[in-house]
Design a protein around this motif. Sequence first.
Motif, PDB file in Angstrom:
ATOM      1  N   LYS A  42      37.745  26.618  61.762  1.00 56.80           N
ATOM      2  CA  LYS A  42      38.765  26.143  62.694  1.00 56.80           C
ATOM      3  C   LYS A  42      39.508  24.946  62.105  1.00 56.80           C
ATOM      4  CE  LYS A  42      37.443  26.062  66.927  1.00 56.80           C
ATOM      5  NZ  LYS A  42      36.774  25.656  68.201  1.00 56.80           N
ATOM      6  N   ILE A  43      38.772  24.094  61.403  1.00 56.69           N
ATOM      7  CA  ILE A  43      39.366  22.921  60.764  1.00 56.69           C
ATOM      8  C   ILE A  43      40.104  23.312  59.482  1.00 56.69           C
ATOM      9  CG2 ILE A  43      38.871  20.707  59.663  1.00 56.69           C
ATOM     10  CD1 ILE A  43      38.541  20.706  62.713  1.00 56.69           C
ATOM     11  N   ASN A  44      39.500  24.205  58.706  1.00 53.42           N
ATOM     12  CA  ASN A  44      40.042  24.592  57.400  1.00 53.42           C
ATOM     13  C   ASN A  44      39.834  26.088  57.182  1.00 53.42           C
ATOM     14  OD1 ASN A  44      40.798  24.916  54.743  1.00 53.42           O
ATOM     15  ND2 ASN A  44      39.425  23.351  53.922  1.00 53.42           N
ATOM     16  N   PRO A  45      40.807  26.917  57.548  1.00 50.25           N
ATOM     17  CA  PRO A  45      40.656  28.373  57.425  1.00 50.25           C
ATOM     18  C   PRO A  45      40.403  28.842  55.992  1.00 50.25           C
ATOM     19  CG  PRO A  45      42.520  27.829  58.832  1.00 50.25           C
ATOM     20  CD  PRO A  45      42.078  26.543  58.197  1.00 50.25           C
ATOM     21  N   ALA A  46      40.834  28.066  54.990  1.00 44.46           N
ATOM     22  CA  ALA A  46      40.672  28.469  53.591  1.00 44.46           C
ATOM     23  C   ALA A  46      39.327  28.036  53.007  1.00 44.46           C
ATOM     24  CB  ALA A  46      41.805  27.884  52.751  1.00 44.46           C
ATOM     25  N   LEU A  47      38.514  27.329  53.784  1.00 44.20           N
ATOM     26  CA  LEU A  47      37.247  26.794  53.288  1.00 44.20           C
ATOM     27  C   LEU A  47      36.265  27.916  52.957  1.00 44.20           C
ATOM     28  CD1 LEU A  47      35.684  24.070  52.865  1.00 44.20           C
ATOM     29  CD2 LEU A  47      34.793  24.381  55.196  1.00 44.20           C
ATOM     30  N   GLU A  48      35.742  27.892  51.741  1.00 47.68           N
ATOM     31  CA  GLU A  48      34.677  28.828  51.369  1.00 47.68           C
ATOM     32  C   GLU A  48      33.345  28.270  51.868  1.00 47.68           C
ATOM     33  OE1 GLU A  48      34.947  30.794  47.381  1.00 47.68           O
ATOM     34  OE2 GLU A  48      36.392  29.186  46.998  1.00 47.68           O
ATOM     35  N   ILE A  49      32.421  29.153  52.209  1.00 52.23           N
ATOM     36  CA  ILE A  49      31.132  28.725  52.758  1.00 52.23           C
ATOM     37  C   ILE A  49      29.999  29.473  52.047  1.00 52.23           C
ATOM     38  CG2 ILE A  49      29.671  28.611  54.816  1.00 52.23           C
ATOM     39  CD1 ILE A  49      32.227  28.454  56.495  1.00 52.23           C
ATOM     40  N   ILE A  50      28.996  28.722  51.621  1.00 55.20           N
ATOM     41  CA  ILE A  50      27.800  29.296  50.999  1.00 55.20           C
ATOM     42  C   ILE A  50      26.573  28.768  51.722  1.00 55.20           C
ATOM     43  CG2 ILE A  50      26.379  29.405  48.916  1.00 55.20           C
ATOM     44  CD1 ILE A  50      28.918  29.183  47.254  1.00 55.20           C
ATOM     45  N   GLU A  51      25.696  29.658  52.134  1.00 54.71           N
ATOM     46  CA  GLU A  51      24.428  29.286  52.768  1.00 54.71           C
ATOM     47  C   GLU A  51      23.324  29.355  51.723  1.00 54.71           C
ATOM     48  OE1 GLU A  51      23.776  31.883  56.148  1.00 54.71           O
ATOM     49  OE2 GLU A  51      25.936  32.169  56.334  1.00 54.71           O
ATOM     50  N   LEU A  52      22.483  28.315  51.659  1.00 51.01           N
ATOM     51  CA  LEU A  52      21.431  28.346  50.644  1.00 51.01           C
ATOM     52  C   LEU A  52      20.253  27.461  51.027  1.00 51.01           C
ATOM     53  CD1 LEU A  52      21.562  25.453  48.937  1.00 51.01           C
ATOM     54  CD2 LEU A  52      23.542  26.537  47.901  1.00 51.01           C
ATOM     55  N   SER A  53      19.181  27.626  50.275  1.00 54.41           N
ATOM     56  CA  SER A  53      17.987  26.790  50.425  1.00 54.41           C
ATOM     57  C   SER A  53      17.430  26.491  49.042  1.00 54.41           C
ATOM     58  CB  SER A  53      16.918  27.499  51.263  1.00 54.41           C
ATOM     59  OG  SER A  53      15.658  26.856  51.135  1.00 54.41           O
ATOM     60  N   CYS A  54      17.294  25.214  48.716  1.00 57.38           N
ATOM     61  CA  CYS A  54      16.693  24.839  47.441  1.00 57.38           C
ATOM     62  C   CYS A  54      15.195  25.137  47.428  1.00 57.38           C
ATOM     63  CB  CYS A  54      16.917  23.347  47.170  1.00 57.38           C
ATOM     64  SG  CYS A  54      18.639  22.897  46.927  1.00 57.38           S
ATOM     65  N   THR A  55      14.595  25.189  48.611  1.00 56.79           N
ATOM     66  CA  THR A  55      13.157  25.434  48.711  1.00 56.79           C
ATOM     67  C   THR A  55      12.812  26.905  48.498  1.00 56.79           C
ATOM     68  OG1 THR A  55      12.901  23.588  50.259  1.00 56.79           O
ATOM     69  CG2 THR A  55      11.133  25.223  50.201  1.00 56.79           C
ATOM     70  N   SER A  56      13.498  27.788  49.201  1.00 56.33           N
ATOM     71  CA  SER A  56      13.205  29.218  49.082  1.00 56.33           C
ATOM     72  C   SER A  56      13.996  29.887  47.964  1.00 56.33           C
ATOM     73  CB  SER A  56      13.523  29.925  50.402  1.00 56.33           C
ATOM     74  OG  SER A  56      14.934  29.962  50.631  1.00 56.33           O
ATOM     75  N   GLY A  57      15.079  29.266  47.556  1.00 59.16           N
ATOM     76  CA  GLY A  57      15.930  29.849  46.522  1.00 59.16           C
ATOM     77  C   GLY A  57      17.007  30.766  47.069  1.00 59.16           C
TER      78      GLY A  57
END
Length: 254
Positions: free
Chosen positions: A219-234
């Motif tokens: 909503k703030i930035n329609p062009a924003l790329e998003i990545i979900e991650l966890s350094c613990t689980s990889g």
Amino acid sequence: MCATCGCDTGATITMHEHSHQHDHSDHHLHEHSHKKVVDVEQDILHGNNLLAERNRGYFDAKNILALNLVSSPGSGKTSLLEKTLTDLKGQLNFAVIEGDQQTTNDADRIHATGTKVVQINTGKGCHLDAHMVLHAVQGMKPVQDSVLFIENVGNLVCPAMFDLGEKERVVIISVTEGDDKPLKYPDMFHSSTLCIINKTDLLPYVPFDIEKVKANAKKINPALEIIELSCTSGEGLTTWYNWLKLKAAAAMPA
């Protein structure tokens, strides 16, 4: 004193000090100091932007991919850096600028990975600026065709205003924070190119709506790329690494 936020960045500008004094015996002086702050703020941002362009020109000339990592304290920026530097060692050339108010703790962690690192301690300052980065780069001399991580001070407000000359601004949010962060700190999310949602392994244990935070960010930035991650689980790290390699390749000569 930094006129944009009141933090002490070591600059010689002192006019903003009066605006925080609570001596109501001279109301005229108090109001007059606010008028001066506006002018000083404009001068600081203009000067910073000129230096940021100088940094950007240097990075472009040497094919250096510069990334400004921004977040609240405790989002996992340094842990993500450690994991990235370790897993991609030998695949990309890295250098790191560490920004903190005090201590060399994070720089020591980065140094342990075998990566060239420079620490910037801002003292009472709550952000890095282009001038600090310029001096750090002059000292460390990152190699041609490399990736430079700039880990900013943990703060989602002031760093949003200061261009460092980076190619990409990466905002990191952890699932232990509120899913309304993009709405509360819109300038940071609007000025970023990538949002990393970190610590996803904790999702079963925290009241965090990951779809809601992504919707708020878009909503703030329609062009924003998003990545979900966890350094613990990889989980999700491969997606992050591929994004990084793609951006690094784009910065290199054909």
